[in-house]
Design an enzyme around this catalytic site. Structure first.
Site, PDB file in Angstrom:
ATOM      1  N   ASP A 300       0.852  -1.189   0.000  1.00 12.53           N
ATOM      2  CA  ASP A 300       0.000   0.000   0.000  1.00 12.53           C
ATOM      3  C   ASP A 300       0.896   1.250   0.000  1.00 12.53           C
ATOM      4  OD1 ASP A 300      -2.166   1.656  -0.065  1.00 12.53           O
ATOM      5  OD2 ASP A 300      -3.246   0.667   1.564  1.00 12.53           O
ATOM      6  N   GLU A 498     -10.699   7.053   4.090  1.00 12.20           N
ATOM      7  CA  GLU A 498      -9.705   6.493   5.015  1.00 12.20           C
ATOM      8  C   GLU A 498      -9.834   7.099   6.416  1.00 12.20           C
ATOM      9  OE1 GLU A 498      -5.834   5.508   3.311  1.00 12.20           O
ATOM     10  OE2 GLU A 498      -6.578   6.053   1.331  1.00 12.20           O
TER      11      GLU A 498
HETATM   12  C1  BGC Z   1      -5.195   3.079   0.082  1.00 10.96           C
HETATM   13  C2  BGC Z   1      -5.410   2.064  -0.993  1.00 10.96           C
HETATM   14  C3  BGC Z   1      -5.197   2.681  -2.347  1.00 10.96           C
HETATM   15  C4  BGC Z   1      -3.849   3.342  -2.416  1.00 10.96           C
HETATM   16  C5  BGC Z   1      -3.564   4.007  -3.737  1.00 10.96           C
HETATM   17  C6  BGC Z   1      -3.922   3.849  -0.104  1.00 10.96           C
HETATM   18  O1  BGC Z   1      -3.883   4.932   0.766  1.00 10.96           O
HETATM   19  O2  BGC Z   1      -5.176   2.436   1.342  1.00 10.96           O
HETATM   20  O3  BGC Z   1      -6.700   1.521  -0.883  1.00 10.96           O
HETATM   21  O4  BGC Z   1      -5.343   1.704  -3.337  1.00 10.96           O
HETATM   22  O5  BGC Z   1      -3.738   4.313  -1.409  1.00 10.96           O
HETATM   23  O6  BGC Z   1      -4.292   5.174  -3.876  1.00 10.96           O
HETATM   24  C1  BGC Z   2      -3.149   9.790  -2.038  1.00 11.47           C
HETATM   25  C2  BGC Z   2      -3.981   8.565  -1.943  1.00 11.47           C
HETATM   26  C3  BGC Z   2      -3.479   7.780  -0.848  1.00 11.47           C
HETATM   27  C4  BGC Z   2      -3.336   8.592   0.428  1.00 11.47           C
HETATM   28  C5  BGC Z   2      -2.660   7.798   1.491  1.00 11.47           C
HETATM   29  C6  BGC Z   2      -3.163  10.532  -0.753  1.00 11.47           C
HETATM   30  O1  BGC Z   2      -2.403  11.690  -0.853  1.00 11.47           O
HETATM   31  O2  BGC Z   2      -3.666  10.587  -3.041  1.00 11.47           O
HETATM   32  O3  BGC Z   2      -3.930   7.808  -3.115  1.00 11.47           O
HETATM   33  O4  BGC Z   2      -4.368   6.749  -0.651  1.00 11.47           O
HETATM   34  O5  BGC Z   2      -2.617   9.748   0.216  1.00 11.47           O
HETATM   35  O6  BGC Z   2      -2.411   8.523   2.628  1.00 11.47           O
END
Ligand code: BGC
Ligand code: BGC
Length: 596
Positions: A300, A498
C-alpha cells in the site's frame, strides 16, 4: 457474527463465472523464465517499483530506472486536467517511455477504480461497495466491474486497485463504505464475481484490467483507539486470534484467488502488533503457499515506510523478505531502488527472492498480453465513445435501485404519489452530487457540490419524474414544508476517505436533525433518506420520521433513488451491515429490509 449461506442465485452466478476461470499464472513461466534470465539486477528491481505520477518530475525515470509500474494516487492527476483526453494522453506518454527501454517491458498502470473510473471527469460513478452489498446481486456486481474495467481501459490504464474485500467490523471506521458487508459470507460471495468482472474471462482480454484484492488481511478488524494517527481505527491493529482472522477476514481472498486475481495489496494495518507489510507468515506461507496465490503483492501507499519508521532500508528488507513483490513507492522510489540494490549486494535480500518477485510480476504482464509484439499497449481510443455512456449509467441506476434499504414505512408513507400536489424536499444531501458520490471521487477525499460532469442529484431526479401538475419545492433546512402533501428529508454524511472518516460518534449531524424537525413541525408526513457511508445512529429521528430509507453512497445516478421513492420499483435491498440503535447495540440485523 452470522455467516450467511450463499443465496441460490448467488451460488449459480459464482459457479457459472468461476467455471470459466483463467489458466494458472504459472503456466506462463517458460516465457517468463527466459526473459528473467536476460535481465540485469537494475532491470529486475525496476520491475519491483511503482512510482506515483504526482512525484515523477521527469518521466524519463521510467527509462533510466526501468520502472515496472506507475500509479495515480487519489489526488494525482494529469498535468492538463482531469478530462478523459488528458488521462489517456498521460497514460500513453508514460507507456512510450517504457517501450524505449532495452527489454521493452510495458508498464502496469494502476488507479483506484473502486466505484467506476472515479478519478476522471464524466465517468459513471457506481454506488460504493456498502450499497452493492445490500443488493445481494453478485451478477450485477460482475457487470458493474466489467463497466468499470472498460471505462478504465478507455484511458489505457490496465490495473484497478479493486475489489476491496474488507470485512469491516466497526462502522466508526472511515473505510466502512469500501466493504460489501460486515458478514464474511457476503464478501466471499461477491469477491469472485467482482474479480472476474474486472479481469474478464481472461487477463488477455483488452476490455479487462488487472484486479487487486485489498487490503490483506484484517483491515476491517482494527481495534478502536489503535489507529496510526488519532484515536480511531484506520491503519490500526487487529487483535484477534488466527481462527477469527481466517473465519472473518480471509474469506474474500479464498474467492478472489480462485477467480484468478492477479494482484493483492497487503494492508497498512497490523495483526496483533505486527505490520501486515512485513508479515512473512501471512504473506508467504498462507497466501502464496496455502491459498496458492500465483500473482504478485503490491504494497500500500508508503506502507513499507511504516514497518520501521526510523529505518527505511530495514523496512524494505523486512517487507521484501516477507514476500512483498512490488513496492508502491509514491515519491522516494530512487531511494528504494538504491536501498534494495544494496540489500541484494550485501546478501540481506536473497537473489532468489528478487527472482520470485519479478517472476510473479512478469507472469501477469505475459498473461495480460502486454509482451505480445503484435499487440499495441497504447490506449484504445475507440473506447472513448462509451465512456460515461447512457448504457453504463443505466446499469448504475439499476444498482442504486437495488441497493436502497427501506428501514421503516409507517402509515404507508412511501411510495410517494407521482400525482401529489406538492412534494417538499429538504436536507443537505438532496441536491449534492458530491455528497452522493462520497470519497474516492475525482479527489481522494471527494468533495461536496458539482464534483463531476454527468449524473443527476436526487432532487433533480425527483423533479423530472413526477407528474406535470406536481410541484417539487426545496429548502436545505427543512423550512417551507407546511401545506405540502409530504416532506422528503435527505441528509447524512459529507465525503471522506480512510482515516479522515474515522468517527467516535455516528449520531445524525445537528443540522440534519434540525432539518427533520423543521419539516416535521409543519405537520406533514415525513420520509427520511440517509445518504451515508455507514449506518448512522438516528436516535429520535427514527421515531419522528414516518418512513426511513438507507440510500448509502449511490454515486452519480440519483435517478435510481427516485425510481424507488416514487414506486416505479419496489425496495428489495437488505442490510449488509447491522444498523445500530446506539454504538454496540443493534436496531436492525444484517438481512433486514422492508418493501412495498
Ligand atoms: C489506500 C489504498 C489505495 C492506495 C492508492 C492507499 O492509501 O489504502 O486503498 O489503493 O492508497 O491510492
Ligand atoms: C493519495 C492517496 C493515498 C493517500 C494515502 C493521498 O495523498 O492521493 O492515493 O491513498 O494519500 O495517505
Amino acid at each position: 457474527m452470522r455467516i450467511t449461506t450463499l443465496s441460490i442465485a448467488g451460488l449459480v452466478v459464482a459457479a457459472a463465472l468461476i467455471s470459466s476461470t483463467p489458466m494458472r499464472l504459472s503456466s506462463f513461466d517458460p516465457q517468463v523464465n527466459e526473459l528473467l534470465g536476460r535481465m540485469t539486477l537494475d532491470e529486475k528491481i525496476g520491475q519491483m517499483t511503482q512510482a506515483d505520477k504526482e512525484f515523477v518530475k521527469d518521466p524519463t525515470d521510467v527509462e533510466t530506472l526501468f520502472l515496472g509500474s506507475i500509479l495515480n494516487g487519489g489526488n494525482s492527476d494529469p498535468d492538463d486536467g482531469n478530462s478523459l483526453e488528458a488521462w489517456t494522453n498521460m497514460y500513453d506518454g508514460f507507456q512510450k517511455h517504457a517501450l524505449k527501454t532495452r527489454l521493452r517491458i510495458p508498464l502496469l498502470y494502476g488507479v483506484d477504480s473502486v466505484h467506476g473510473h472515479s478519478n476522471v471527469l464524466g465517468a459513471v460513478i457506481f454506488p460504493h461497495n456498502i450499497g452493492l452489498g445490500c443488493t445481494r446481486n453478485a451478477a450485477l456486481v460482475n457487470r458493474i466491474m466489467q463497466i468499470a474495467a472498460e471505462e478504465t481501459r478507455a484511458t489505457g490504464i490496465n490495473w484497478a486497485f479493486a475489489p476491496c474485500v474488507t470485512v469491516p467490523q466497526d462502522p466508526r471506521w472511515g473505510r466502512t463504505y469500501e466493504g460489501y458487508s460486515e458478514d464474511p459470507g457476503i464478501v466471499r460471495d461477491f469477491a469472485g464475481p467482482a474479480v472476474l468482472g474486472l479481469q474478464s474471462d481472461s487477463l488477455a482480454n483488452p476490455l479487462g484490467v488487472l484486479a487487486c484484492a485489498k487490503h490483506y488481511v484484517g483491515d476491517g478488524g482494527t481495534a478502536f483507539g489503535s489507529a496510526r494517527k488519532g484515536k480511531g481505527l484506520d491503519q490500526g491493529d487487529t487483535r484477534v486470534d488466527e481462527a477469527t482472522l481466517r473465519r472473518v477476514h480471509l474469506q474474500g481472498y479464498y474467492a478472489a484467488v480462485r477467480a484468478g486475481v492477479g494482484s493483492i495489496m497487503p494492508s497498512y494495518s497490523s495483526w496483533n502488533g505486527v505490520k501486515m507489510s512485513g508479515n512473512k507468515y501471512l504473506l508467504t506461507d498462507v497466501l502464496k503457499g496455502e491459498l496458492g496465490f500465483e500473482g504478485f503483492l503490491i504494497s500500500d501507499y508508503n506502507a513499507i515506510d511504516q514497518i520501521k519508521p526510523d529505518d527505511y532500508k530495514a523496512s524494505i528488507e523486512i517487507s521484501i523478505n516477507a514476500g512483498m513483490d512490488m513496492g508502491m513507492i509514491p515519491g522516494r522510489y530512487k531511494e528504494y531502488i538504491r536501498d534494495l540494490k544494496a540489500l541484494v549486494s550485501d546478501g540481506q535480500v536473497p537473489m532468489s527472492r528478487i527472482d520470485d518477485a519479478v517472476r510473479r510480476i512478469l507472469r501477469v504482464k505475459f498473461a495480460m498480453g502486454l509482451m505480445d509484439a503484435n499487440r499495441s499497449v497504447m490506449a484504445d481510443r475507440r473506447l472513448h465513445k462509451n465512456f460515461g455512456s447512457p448504457e453504463h449509467r443505466a446499469v448504475a441506476r439499476e444498482a442504486v435501485r437495488e441497493s436502497l434499504v427501506l428501514l421503516k414505512n409507517g402509515k404507508k408513507t412511501l411510495p410517494l404519489a407521482k400525482t401529489a400536489r406538492r412534494i417538499h424536499v429538504a436536507g443537505k444531501n438532496a441536491d449534492d452530487l458530491g455528497n452522493q458520490c462520497g470519497g474516492w471521487t475525482i479527489t481522494w477525499q471527494g468533495k461536496s457540490g458539482a464534483v463531476t460532469t454527468g449524473g443527476t442529484t436526487i432532487l433533480a431526479a425527483l423533479k423530472s419524474s413526477v407528474s406535470k401538475t406536481t410541484k417539487v419545492t426545496f429548502s436545505a433546512d427543512g423550512s417551507g414544508a407546511a401545506g405540502a402533501d409530504i416532506a422528503v428529508v435527505i441528509v447524512g454524511e459529507k465525503p471522506y476517505a480512510e482515516g479522515v472518516g474515522d468517527r467516535a460518534d455516528l449520531s445524525l449531524a445537528p443540522e440534519d436533525a434540525a432539518a427533520l424537525k423543521n419539516a416535521k413541525s409543519a405537520g406533514v408526513p415525513v420520509a427520511l433518506i440517509i445518504v451515508s457511508g455507514r449506518p448512522l445512529v438516528l436516535g429520535e429521528a427514527m421515531e419522528q420520521a414516518d418512513a426511513v430509507v438507507a440510500a448509502w453512497l449511490p454515486g452519480t445516478e440519483g435517478q435510481g433513488v427516485a425510481d424507488v421513492l416514487l414506486g416505479d420499483y419496489k425496495p428489495t435491498g437488505k442490510l449488509s451491515f447491522s444498523w445500530p440503535q446506539a454504538m454496540g447495540k443493534a436496531l436492525f440485523p444484517v438481512g433486514y429490509g422492508l418493501s412495498y
